[in-house]
Each structure stands twice: as structure tokens, then as C-alpha cells.
Design an enzyme around this catalytic site. Structure first.
Site, PDB file in Angstrom:
ATOM      1  N   ASP A 149      61.296  51.835  13.188  1.00  0.00           N
ATOM      2  CA  ASP A 149      59.969  51.766  12.874  1.00  0.00           C
ATOM      3  C   ASP A 149      59.589  50.217  12.474  1.00  0.00           C
ATOM      4  O   ASP A 149      60.707  49.502  12.485  1.00  0.00           O
ATOM      5  CB  ASP A 149      59.647  52.456  11.601  1.00  0.00           C
ATOM      6  N   HIS A 188      59.539  55.148  12.086  1.00  0.00           N
ATOM      7  CA  HIS A 188      60.456  55.193  10.873  1.00  0.00           C
ATOM      8  C   HIS A 188      59.953  54.483   9.646  1.00  0.00           C
ATOM      9  O   HIS A 188      60.377  54.995   8.525  1.00  0.00           O
ATOM     10  CB  HIS A 188      61.748  54.220  11.249  1.00  0.00           C
ATOM     11  N   SER A 192      69.087  53.988   6.023  1.00  0.00           N
ATOM     12  CA  SER A 192      67.575  53.676   5.994  1.00  0.00           C
ATOM     13  C   SER A 192      66.950  54.765   5.390  1.00  0.00           C
ATOM     14  O   SER A 192      65.533  54.611   5.214  1.00  0.00           O
ATOM     15  CB  SER A 192      66.940  52.930   7.110  1.00  0.00           C
TER      16      SER A 192
END
Length: 425
Positions: free
Chosen positions: A164, A212, A367
Site C-alpha cells: 500500500d 495496504h 506492518s
């Protein structure tokens, strides 16, 4: 000789008075917000009404079940009570609130509010319970800078297709995964108008093309998958469509975050779900962010190696987060080492996607773990008040469960993140 005897006798009378000061009771502190009042408990033999009147105290509360009272006390009055032998204890008057329960939560949320390993071990299930403060995140801004679940920056090749840069701010939280068929019904907007674009660096449009960043934001503050369901999200894009960026754009993003924060009255959290091999300018930039008063949470990385080699994960001023799975084991990919402050759910994490404003995706990596902790920080700020960044890090780390994870390498802290609202039992 007679003079010396008199002097000795006088000293005998004086010295004990000087050597034995009155011991003051310690005031019992509460971990959270207070009303400013104090609750004073008296000896059972003391009449509360007579005591209050004799000491010229205006009590706001007085009880039968506890022999005592509550009152607003200035420092002098408080110290007088601390020295009074009729007083048993003095406690700050805490602000209490009811917790909320999400009954269709994903496992990652449920683990944050459970002191025990989850009894259900199906990471696909959508019927876990999550206990939280209904005002979690209220009034707090969270800046989101994202990267692929299997961490990459300009130096690395991603090993996961979900990546992302930015946030799909119009997302709503109706799940579309097969395991969430029972939840396919109209839902309120996942970010509820609380997400906005901040800026981009590198000439990219304000668009999350890989998804993301949207997932990260959804874990932090989404109504369905989020920890702090009332926090505000501010999206920052520094990665291109191939999930690559530059250290220079990263530093520019840190600079922008500090400037934007200084122009806002709200407390702030920064969640960084990207990294690179050790880079001094990146480290310095994020240190300056924390010095400005912004609580910063960073993904540890997904190379199954010591995070001390990565930036900004190795920076001591941030909270660095590794990933764990539903079985309470370290993720096979998660980085580790002395710079990793704690672990959080980061395997098979369900979060908003970008295929539509009702999409959901499954991702893994640190993440996705870091946003859980960023959400906890935002929750603590909104419910217990803001503090300097080092004190907040100590508080959030202190809330974690200790020693419950398996496969934690030697030299790595065995801590699992908690939100402070534990499930009953």
C-alpha cells in the site's frame, strides 16, 4: 556541673521532637483520568459527619458502606489529612466508564483484550469478542505511512502481493470474505468521515492503489476491524505503485507530519509500516518526530532477523512491534531482537481492502501488527490522557502480557500487546 545537667535534660526533651517528624500517608494514585477530588477513608470509630465539620471540609459525597467521604482538597487540607491519625487512606477519585463489547470481532482484536490464549483457534472466524472503551481514540489524530505486509522499501523485493501507499478513505466495513457471509449487511462507514488525506511525496496521486494503507488504517481505527474506533486517520503516501520509495521522501513525510501536528490542537500517533536497511537520516527524522511529542509505532520487519539492522525499527525512541499468530507464537517472518518492544497479532489479519468500499482482505506481517499497538496508544491517550512520548511508551509496554509467547529468540522481550480492557474470567 549543674549547668551541664540542666543542658542535657533540655536536650533530652528537644531532640526527640526534632528527630521524629509526623509521617504522612501516601496518596493512592489511579492509572487514568481523575475528577480532581480525593476519597478519604476514616477509622471505623470516627464519626464522619463530626470529622468533616471539625475540619471545615465541604464533602461532595458521604457514605454508610464506607466510613469516609469525597471532597475537593487544596494542598494544605490534603496534607493535614495525610497527617491525621483518624485517616486510614486517601485515594484519588477516578473517572470510570463502561466498556463496550464487539461480538463479531476478528481474532487479532480479541487477543488484545484477553489475558489468556484464545480458546478458539480459527483465525478465519468472525465471531470473537473484543472488549474496549467505547470512546477509544476520540480526539486523537493518527498519521499512517504504510508498506507491504512483508516489508519492503527501495532496497527490497516484496514477498507478498498486498501492499500500500495511502488510505481508501471512503471505505465501509461490510465484509466480503467467504468466512464473513453472515456479516453481509449494510454497515456504517468504516472510517465514518474520520479519515482524510494528508499529503503525498514523489509526485503520486492521493490514491491507495495497492490497499495496504487502507488495511493498516482499518486495524488502527476502523469501526469493524479497528482498535481505537473513534480516532482520526491522516493518510500519507510515499511509495509508488510498485511499493518502492526513497529515504528522501520518507524524511519529507516526517517533516510534514511534525509541521501538521504543530498546527493542530489534537494529540497524535504516527504508525510507520515500512523500513529499510540501517539509514541514519531516516533514524534521525523519526527521532525528531518523537521529540516533537508524537507517539510513534514502527513495524519490526519481516526478514526473521535482528531488527537492529533496520531503520526506523532500531530507533530507541519509538515502539517497535513484532508479529505473533493466533497460537501465541512468534510469526515465522517477524524480526526480533532487543529493539523489539513487544509483539502483536500479525498473522492472518482481516482488514478493509480497496476492491470496493465494502471489501476485506487477509494479510500477514509486522506492518499489520504495528497498527494494533498504534490503536492501543490512541486508546490510552483518549481514555487516560496524553503524556510525554517516553512515558506513554513505558505505559503501553507495561500493559503487555509477559512470557506468554512461544518461539521468542534469546535477547528479545517476550511481551504481547494488550489494550487494558480484559475479557471477564
Amino acid at each position: 556541673m549543674h549547668f551541664l545537667a540542666v543542658l542535657a535534660s533540655a536536650l533530652t526533651l528537644i531532640i526527640p521532637v526534632l528527630a521524629v517528624p509526623t509521617k504522612l500517608l501516601d496518596v493512592e494514585k489511579v492509572d487514568g483520568k481523575t475528577t480532581g477530588r480525593h476519597i478519604v477513608r476514616l477509622q471505623d470509630s470516627v464519626n464522619t459527619t463530626s470529622f468533616v465539620q471539625a475540619n471545615n471540609i465541604t464533602a461532595t459525597h458521604q457514605w454508610n458502606i464506607i466510613n469516609g467521604f469525597a471532597a475537593e482538597l487544596n494542598d494544605a487540607a490534603l496534607n493535614d489529612l495525610r497527617a491525621d491519625s483518624n485517616v486510614v487512606a486517601i485515594t484519588e477519585d477516578a473517572i470510570v466508564s463502561a466498556y463496550a463489547v464487539q461480538t463479531n470481532a476478528v481474532w487479532g482484536l480479541a487477543r488484545l483484550s484477553s489475558k489468556n490464549k484464545l480458546t478458539k483457534q480459527n483465525a478465519n472466524a468472525g465471531n470473537f469478542k473484543y472488549y474496549y472503551d467505547p470512546n477509544a481514540g476520540s480526539g486523537v489524530d493518527v498519521y499512517v505511512i504504510g508498506a507491504p505486509p512483508i516489508l519492503n522499501f527501495v532496497h527490497r523485493t516484496p514477498s507478498h502481493s498486498v501492499a500500500d501507499s495511502g488510505v481508501y478513505v471512503d471505505h465501509v466495513s461490510t465484509e466480503t470474505l467467504a468466512n464473513y457471509k453472515s456479516l453481509k449487511k449494510p454497515m456504517q462507514t468504516d472510517f465514518g468521515g474520520r479519515a482524510r488525506w494528508g499529503t503525498t511525496f514523489g509526485g503520486y496521486p492521493q490514491e491507495d492503489v495497492t490497499g495496504h494503507g487502507t488495511s493498516v488504517a482499518g486495524v488502527i481505527a476502523g469501526t469493524r476491524f479497528g482498535v481505537a474506533k473513534k480516532a482520526n486517520i491522516i493518510a500519507i503516501r510515499i511509495l509508488n505503485d510498485s511499493n518502492q520509495g526513497t529515504a528522501a521522501d520518507y524524511v519529507s513525510a516526517m517533516d510534514w507530519v511534525v509541521t501538521d501536528y504543530q498546527q493542530s490542537p489534537s494529540p497524535a500517533v504516527l504508525c510507520i509500516s515500512l523500513g529499510a536497511p540501517g539509514n541514519a537520516p531516516m533514524d534521525l527524522a523519526v527521532s525528531r518526530v518523537t521529540m516533537a511529542g508524537i507517539h510513534t509505532v514502527v513495524a519490526a520487519g519481516n526478514d526473521n532477523t535482528d531488527a537492529n539492522a533496520d531503520s526506523p525499527a532500531r530507533v530507541v525512541d519509538v515502539i517497535t512491534v513484532g508479529a505473533s499468530n493466533i497460537s501465541d507464537s512468534k510469526s515465522l517472518q517477524s524480526n526480533y531482537g532487543s529493539v523489539v518492544d513487544m509483539f502483536a497479532p500479525g498473522v492472518h489479519i482481516v482488514a478493509p481492502g480497496i476492491d470496493s468500499n465494502t471489501a476485506a482482505v487477509v494479510s500477514s506481517g509486522t506492518s499489520l501488527a504495528a497498527p494494533y499497538v498504534a490503536g492501543v496508544v490512541a486508546s490510552v491517550i483518549s481514555t487516560q490522557g496524553n503524556t510525554p512520548t517516553d512515558e506513554m511508551a513505558t505505559k503501553v509496554i507495561g500493559m503487555a502480557l509477559v512470557g506468554v509467547l512461544a518461539d521468542i529468540p534469546v535477547g528479545t522481550f517476550n511481551r504481547l500487546a494488550q489494550n487494558g480492557w480484559q475479557a471477564p474470567g
